[in-house]
Design an enzyme around this catalytic site. Structure first.
Site, short mmCIF file in Angstrom:
data_model
loop_
_atom_site.label_atom_id
_atom_site.label_comp_id
_atom_site.label_asym_id
_atom_site.label_seq_id
_atom_site.Cartn_x
_atom_site.Cartn_y
_atom_site.Cartn_z
N ASP A 184 -2.93 -18.41 1.04
CA ASP A 184 -3.88 -19.18 0.21
C ASP A 184 -4.56 -20.25 1.05
O ASP A 184 -5.78 -20.45 0.99
CB ASP A 184 -3.19 -19.76 -1.04
CG ASP A 184 -1.85 -20.42 -0.77
OD1 ASP A 184 -1.37 -20.38 0.38
OD2 ASP A 184 -1.27 -20.99 -1.72
N TYR A 213 0.82 -1.21 0.00
CA TYR A 213 0.00 0.00 0.00
C TYR A 213 0.86 1.27 0.00
O TYR A 213 0.43 2.31 -0.47
CB TYR A 213 -0.90 0.04 1.24
CG TYR A 213 -2.22 -0.67 1.09
CD1 TYR A 213 -2.28 -2.03 0.81
CD2 TYR A 213 -3.42 0.03 1.21
CE1 TYR A 213 -3.49 -2.67 0.69
CE2 TYR A 213 -4.63 -0.60 1.08
CZ TYR A 213 -4.67 -1.96 0.82
OH TYR A 213 -5.88 -2.59 0.69
N ASP A 238 -6.57 -6.89 4.19
CA ASP A 238 -7.68 -6.26 3.46
C ASP A 238 -8.56 -7.34 2.84
O ASP A 238 -9.79 -7.33 2.98
CB ASP A 238 -7.11 -5.35 2.37
CG ASP A 238 -8.20 -4.71 1.53
OD1 ASP A 238 -9.17 -4.19 2.11
OD2 ASP A 238 -8.09 -4.74 0.29
N LYS A 269 3.06 -15.26 3.00
CA LYS A 269 3.31 -16.04 1.78
C LYS A 269 4.81 -16.29 1.73
O LYS A 269 5.52 -15.90 0.79
CB LYS A 269 2.80 -15.25 0.56
CG LYS A 269 2.83 -16.01 -0.76
CD LYS A 269 1.78 -17.11 -0.86
CE LYS A 269 1.97 -17.89 -2.15
NZ LYS A 269 1.09 -19.07 -2.23
N ASP A 302 -12.49 -8.95 4.35
CA ASP A 302 -13.72 -8.92 3.53
C ASP A 302 -14.30 -10.33 3.41
O ASP A 302 -15.51 -10.54 3.49
CB ASP A 302 -13.43 -8.40 2.11
CG ASP A 302 -13.72 -6.91 1.96
OD1 ASP A 302 -13.39 -6.16 2.90
OD2 ASP A 302 -14.26 -6.50 0.91
C1 IPM Z 1 -10.53 -1.10 3.70
C2 IPM Z 1 -10.65 -0.50 2.33
C3 IPM Z 1 -9.46 0.42 2.08
C4 IPM Z 1 -8.20 -0.43 2.14
C5 IPM Z 1 -9.52 1.23 0.77
C6 IPM Z 1 -10.79 2.04 0.67
C7 IPM Z 1 -8.31 2.12 0.62
O1 IPM Z 1 -10.78 -1.50 1.37
O2 IPM Z 1 -10.47 -0.33 4.67
O3 IPM Z 1 -10.49 -2.33 3.80
O4 IPM Z 1 -7.86 -1.08 1.15
O5 IPM Z 1 -7.57 -0.45 3.21
MG MG Z 2 -11.01 -3.43 2.17
#
Ligand code: IPM
Ligand code: MG
Length: 369
Positions: free
Chosen positions: A223, A141, A247, A191, A251
């Site tokens: 993975d 990042y 990240d 990884k 999710d």
């Molecule tokens: C999160 C989001 C952010 C990230 C984006 C919006 C920059 O996806 O907070 O998970 O990737 O950290």
């Molecule tokens: Mg995110």
């Protein structure tokens, strides 16, 4: 107590869900006798429109002089084709960096009434209670160099994944310390079979673990961790991982526990912490009044606990969310096809009512999750 909070609604469904989180925060303040000082500022696409900067100076200064920051979401298709430094997301990345919040805590908890909302079988998700500790200020990042060079048809894009030992060590300490407040198990995800960054990560995490002999550490490739997260989510306690893996996996965990809309987060490590729901700006449902505000509301719970040491109030918010779900209220993302659903505002109102009821009751701390 005076609770001074900066509110950055941001883009898409951000302002809708933060609106409901603020409603709940106000109810907590009224019910428990605290004073609130709230300042609303722009960030992301909203700030690009008003100030041509995804993190205007005024927004940052307000955050730095507050006790805590609540952010909704950033990201808008309107800015898909602008240079990287003028994207809404850049505002959030700069904010995290300026606040020095290197550890992103993302709990993924399966609320009992939502077992059926998961696409996985109830017996697989039942009891899932994971805390992701995601490194937030390093890795791909932020690594340099990064660029897109060359002429059309022959361009080359470069991003750099980079980690230094101190960055790994400080976030590892956070994970081990938090594991001591839970089931004392850390899974470090990397990884290391491919990446130098991950080999360094594994080595530094293992060394840091020696300070915590009472915590069990195991390592997992990302993975394989992705598979285990859906096949045996209850095997995880604390998951420690680098920025991009965190990240993605957080999710995925949203899907496991029923909806990404349920996940709160706290970014800590600097003088002022930042609280955000894990979901993004969801432009497809923005303005429709159907977004799930519970991730943002639970982020208020984390704020009360971590920034203001108000454990009782935090537990009250969590209990109120549970009560609301037990009573059968569902936003569209949580409802089954044949179930009725309520909107963002109604969900916020239901939780606020439950906060009031819990605060009136003798022991708002007792949570029947
Ligand atoms: C999160 C989001 C952010 C990230 C984006 C919006 C920059 O996806 O907070 O998970 O990737 O950290
Ligand atoms: Mg995110």
């Amino acid at each position: 107590m005076l609770l001074k909070v900066a509110i950055l609604g941001g883009d898409g469904i951000g302002p809708e869900v933060t609106g409901e989180a603020v409603r709940v925060l106000k109810t907590v303040a009224e019910s428990f006798g605290h004073q609130l000082s709230l300042t609303h500022k722009d960030v992301g696409g909203a700030a690009l429109r008003s100030a041509n900067d995804p993190l205007p100076k005024d927004t940052l200064e307000t955050c730095q002089s507050s006790g805590a920051v609540l952010l909704g979401a950033v990201g808008s298709p309107d800015f898909d084709h602008v240079p990287g430094n003028l994207r809404p997301e850049k505002g959030l990345l700069r904010l995290r960096q300026a606040l020095g919040v290197f550890a992103n805590l993302r709990p993924a908890f399966c609320f009992a009434p939502l077992e059926d909302a998961s696409p996985l079988r109830a017996e697989v998700v039942r009891g899932t209670d994971i805390l992701f500790v995601r490194e937030l200020l390093g890795g791909i990042y932020f690594g340099e160099p990064r660029s897109t060079q060359g002429s059309a048809g022959a361009r080359v894009a470069t991003d750099t994944m980079r980690y230094g030992e101190p960055e790994i060590k400080r976030v590892a300490h956070v994970a081990f310390q938090l594991a001591r407040t839970r089931r004392r198990k850390v899974t470090s995800v990397d990884k290391a079979n491919v990446l130098d960054c991950s080999r360094l990560w594994r080595e530094v995490v293992s060394r840091t673990a020696q300070h915590y002999p009472d915590v069990q550490l195991n390592h997992s490739y990302v993975d394989s961790a992705a598979t285990a997260l859906v096949s045996h989510p209850t095997n995880f306690d604390v998951v420690l991982t680098e920025n991009m893996f965190g990240d993605i996996l957080s999710d995925q965990a949203g899907g496991v526990v029923g909806s990404l809309g349920m996940l709160p987060s706290a970014s800590v490590g600097g003088p002022v912490a930042l609280y955000e729901p894990v979901h993004g700006s969801a432009p497809d449902i923005a303005g429709k009044g159907i977004a799930n505000p519970l991730g943002a509301i639970l982020s208020i719970g984390m704020m009360l606990r971590h920034s203001f040491q108000l454990d009782r109030e935090a537990a009250c918010v969590e209990a109120a969310v549970t009560d609301t779900l037990v009573a059968g209220h569902r936003t569209r993302d949580l409802a089954k096809p044949d179930q009725p659903s309520i909107g963002t505002t109604q969900m916020g109102q239901k939780v606020a009512e439950a906060v009031k009821a819990r605060a009136r009751a003798a022991d708002p701390m007792t949570v029947a999750r």
